[in-house]
Design an enzyme around this catalytic site. Sequence first.
Site, PDB file in Angstrom:
ATOM      1  N   LYS A 128       0.868  -1.191   0.000  1.00 49.56           N
ATOM      2  CA  LYS A 128       0.000   0.000   0.000  1.00 49.56           C
ATOM      3  C   LYS A 128       0.896   1.230   0.000  1.00 49.56           C
ATOM      4  CE  LYS A 128      -4.426   0.995   0.210  1.00 49.56           C
ATOM      5  NZ  LYS A 128      -5.585   0.175  -0.184  1.00 49.56           N
ATOM      6  N   ASP A 168      -7.078   4.244  -4.452  1.00 49.73           N
ATOM      7  CA  ASP A 168      -7.718   4.127  -3.144  1.00 49.73           C
ATOM      8  C   ASP A 168      -8.322   5.518  -2.907  1.00 49.73           C
ATOM      9  OD1 ASP A 168      -7.757   2.117  -0.671  1.00 49.73           O
ATOM     10  OD2 ASP A 168      -7.488   4.094   0.179  1.00 49.73           O
TER      11      ASP A 168
HETATM   12  P1  NDP Z   1     -12.983   7.802  -2.847  1.00 51.06           P
HETATM   13  O1  NDP Z   1     -11.896   8.799  -2.699  1.00 51.06           O
HETATM   14  O2  NDP Z   1     -13.562   7.567  -4.174  1.00 51.06           O
HETATM   15  O3  NDP Z   1     -14.192   8.137  -1.855  1.00 51.06           O
HETATM   16  C1  NDP Z   1     -13.993   8.238  -0.489  1.00 51.06           C
HETATM   17  C2  NDP Z   1     -15.297   8.589   0.168  1.00 51.06           C
HETATM   18  O4  NDP Z   1     -15.162   8.463   1.575  1.00 51.06           O
HETATM   19  C3  NDP Z   1     -15.733  10.019  -0.088  1.00 51.06           C
HETATM   20  O5  NDP Z   1     -17.120  10.111  -0.042  1.00 51.06           O
HETATM   21  C4  NDP Z   1     -15.085  10.748   1.089  1.00 51.06           C
HETATM   22  O6  NDP Z   1     -15.689  11.986   1.399  1.00 51.06           O
HETATM   23  C5  NDP Z   1     -15.296   9.752   2.186  1.00 51.06           C
HETATM   24  N1  NDP Z   1     -14.224   9.909   3.189  1.00 51.06           N
HETATM   25  C6  NDP Z   1     -12.898   9.810   2.991  1.00 51.06           C
HETATM   26  N2  NDP Z   1     -12.224  10.063   4.113  1.00 51.06           N
HETATM   27  C7  NDP Z   1     -13.150  10.323   5.043  1.00 51.06           C
HETATM   28  C8  NDP Z   1     -13.088  10.646   6.412  1.00 51.06           C
HETATM   29  N3  NDP Z   1     -11.915  10.764   7.051  1.00 51.06           N
HETATM   30  N4  NDP Z   1     -14.276  10.821   7.071  1.00 51.06           N
HETATM   31  C9  NDP Z   1     -15.458  10.711   6.431  1.00 51.06           C
HETATM   32  N5  NDP Z   1     -15.572  10.411   5.117  1.00 51.06           N
HETATM   33  C10 NDP Z   1     -14.444  10.218   4.452  1.00 51.06           C
HETATM   34  O7  NDP Z   1     -12.396   6.453  -2.234  1.00 51.06           O
HETATM   35  P2  NDP Z   1     -12.895   4.953  -2.439  1.00 51.06           P
HETATM   36  O8  NDP Z   1     -14.365   4.908  -2.616  1.00 51.06           O
HETATM   37  O9  NDP Z   1     -12.019   4.320  -3.442  1.00 51.06           O
HETATM   38  O10 NDP Z   1     -12.505   4.317  -1.017  1.00 51.06           O
HETATM   39  C11 NDP Z   1     -13.417   4.244   0.062  1.00 51.06           C
HETATM   40  C12 NDP Z   1     -12.962   3.158   1.008  1.00 51.06           C
HETATM   41  O11 NDP Z   1     -12.925   1.896   0.326  1.00 51.06           O
HETATM   42  C13 NDP Z   1     -11.560   3.326   1.593  1.00 51.06           C
HETATM   43  O12 NDP Z   1     -11.516   2.802   2.897  1.00 51.06           O
HETATM   44  C14 NDP Z   1     -10.694   2.454   0.684  1.00 51.06           C
HETATM   45  O13 NDP Z   1      -9.511   2.038   1.332  1.00 51.06           O
HETATM   46  C15 NDP Z   1     -11.644   1.298   0.455  1.00 51.06           C
HETATM   47  N6  NDP Z   1     -11.389   0.468  -0.721  1.00 51.06           N
HETATM   48  C16 NDP Z   1     -11.283   1.004  -1.960  1.00 51.06           C
HETATM   49  C17 NDP Z   1     -11.095   0.179  -3.050  1.00 51.06           C
HETATM   50  C18 NDP Z   1     -11.045   0.704  -4.450  1.00 51.06           C
HETATM   51  O14 NDP Z   1     -10.933  -0.100  -5.354  1.00 51.06           O
HETATM   52  N7  NDP Z   1     -11.161   2.008  -4.681  1.00 51.06           N
HETATM   53  C19 NDP Z   1     -10.944  -1.273  -2.898  1.00 51.06           C
HETATM   54  C20 NDP Z   1     -11.146  -1.737  -1.542  1.00 51.06           C
HETATM   55  C21 NDP Z   1     -11.335  -0.875  -0.523  1.00 51.06           C
HETATM   56  P3  NDP Z   1     -14.979  13.362   0.943  1.00 51.06           P
HETATM   57  O15 NDP Z   1     -15.175  13.444  -0.516  1.00 51.06           O
HETATM   58  O16 NDP Z   1     -15.693  14.411   1.716  1.00 51.06           O
HETATM   59  O17 NDP Z   1     -13.536  13.232   1.351  1.00 51.06           O
HETATM   60  O1  2IT Z   2      -7.950  -1.534  -0.624  1.00 47.38           O
HETATM   61  C1  2IT Z   2      -7.912  -2.044  -1.766  1.00 47.38           C
HETATM   62  O2  2IT Z   2      -8.069  -3.251  -1.946  1.00 47.38           O
HETATM   63  C2  2IT Z   2      -7.691  -1.159  -2.912  1.00 47.38           C
HETATM   64  N1  2IT Z   2      -7.605   0.046  -2.737  1.00 47.38           N
HETATM   65  C3  2IT Z   2      -7.549  -1.725  -4.288  1.00 47.38           C
HETATM   66  C4  2IT Z   2      -6.142  -2.171  -4.537  1.00 47.38           C
HETATM   67  C5  2IT Z   2      -5.819  -2.629  -5.915  1.00 47.38           C
HETATM   68  O3  2IT Z   2      -4.636  -2.943  -6.121  1.00 47.38           O
HETATM   69  O4  2IT Z   2      -6.681  -2.677  -6.795  1.00 47.38           O
END
Ligand code: NDP
Ligand code: 2IT
Length: 448
Positions: A128, A168
């Site tokens: 990561k 992420d």
């Molecule tokens: P994005 O940046 O697309 O979206 C993040 C969302 O979470 C936004 O709505 C953001 O609000 C909110 N957010 C972020 N930080 C905070 C905080 N400290 N408090 C409250 N709300 C918060 O990210 P993703 O959707 O990609 O990721 C969301 C989660 O999913 C994370 O935990 C990530 O690690 C996990 N994840 C992502 C994957 C992927 O493929 N993208 C795969 C597996 C897990 P705002 O816009 O106001 O910051």
């Molecule tokens: O938390 C996660 O699994 C991710 N942000 C996706 C990682 C990836 O390599 O696609």
Amino acid sequence: MFKSNYLKNIYENFKEENKDKSEYLEAAEEILTSIEPVVMENKVYEDKALIERFLTPERFVEFKVVWTDDKGNIRVNKGYRCQYNSAIGPYKGGLRFHPSVNESIIKFLALEQTLKNSLTTLPMGGGKGGSNFDPKGKSDNEIMRFCQSFMTELYKYIGPNEDVPAGDIGVGGREIGYLFGQYKRITNDFSGTLTGKGLTYGGSLARKEATGYGLCYFVDEALKTIKNDSFNGKKVVISGSGNVAIYANEKATELGAKVVAMSDSNGYIYDEEGIDLDVIKRIKEVERERISLYPKYAKRGNYFEGSRGIWEIKCDIALPCATQNEIDLKSAKTLVKNGVILVGEGANMPSTLEAANYFIENDIIFCPAKAANAGGVATSGLEMSQNSLRYSWTFEEVDNKLKDIMVNIFNNSYNETLKYGKNECDLLTGANIAGFKKVATAMLEQGI
Ligand code: NDP
Ligand code: 2IT
């Protein structure tokens, strides 16, 4: 806390060494607690110092990222990459750009990623990275300059058979494009070194949707197996409104659920008719704006300040898809009191350990992040396969493979749950054990 003296000593030392890293400690405590029965059954782990080795990242780099903003000011951020474990494949895991990013957050995410990637059944190790850079309010040119500077250092540590980053929080298709462009410029190598790429240059169909869709496939399988039930007719609350939240909403709705609330870091919206996802996509994917605009654009629903209030809404299924520790014990108690039957973690470690245990003790089906959100990285693995084959599969082909992988992850975790879990809802123990066993076997077979 631990019955095993071996684990007790390891945990005490780990705690001493990482006392300022609360997220990393929390993730390690959760994993050690879950795997204790298999550690006690398999003396070889202790004989080969397997757990100490497993809990030490293979490499951690911290670097300087200097860039220029639109006013000509010189700005400095920190960049990180943690290459946690390569026993089962090249390091693989996302990059997070958020002001809260620090060593603790990157190490917790890299440790979680190691077990998650193992669960996918694909050959990927865990890593990561990220930066404390805040993308909010930055122009496209500022984002591009930051990504170029970040990659100018990161490229030294990555490669298609070495380490393959992806997105992420704060890193989506736009950022991956700029990162890929700079990687190619510096190395003169067009390869699958990043995933989540655009569809015109090696990206996979369905990668954008994969984490949210995969979460729903996992949840649906858990409901079917444990409760002979499904998403159909359920009231769902989803925190966040980013990549994971949006596509979790899309699939849950397609499977017959009604999603009534979503949030961002400022507040949440409630729409009892069911959220109009096109409006959310317009606000978040096109305008990169705040969710508070929803009632104005949708002409329905209400906005409330403060993101935690979302857990007070009565629902059948809660899908936390924003960030770590967004559900504490108090929110967990409220959800249970209001009749939630399942919690599916789209974000990484969104429930505190206390909250997770509270759900499990109250027979709420608990779908832990490393299993339930593994569809994103699994589809990244499929993107790597397509890049190696120099070929691309159709949306349906990728989506079907994703569905199979999620059902498999559920079954593998559930089998261990039945053997070692506190009850049938304890998929946390099951997922940790299933993920750990494969990494442990590979480490043992490869020697020290
Ligand atoms: P994005 O940046 O697309 O979206 C993040 C969302 O979470 C936004 O709505 C953001 O609000 C909110 N957010 C972020 N930080 C905070 C905080 N400290 N408090 C409250 N709300 C918060 O990210 P993703 O959707 O990609 O990721 C969301 C989660 O999913 C994370 O935990 C990530 O690690 C996990 N994840 C992502 C994957 C992927 O493929 N993208 C795969 C597996 C897990 P705002 O816009 O106001 O910051
Ligand atoms: O938390 C996660 O699994 C991710 N942000 C996706 C990682 C990836 O390599 O696609």
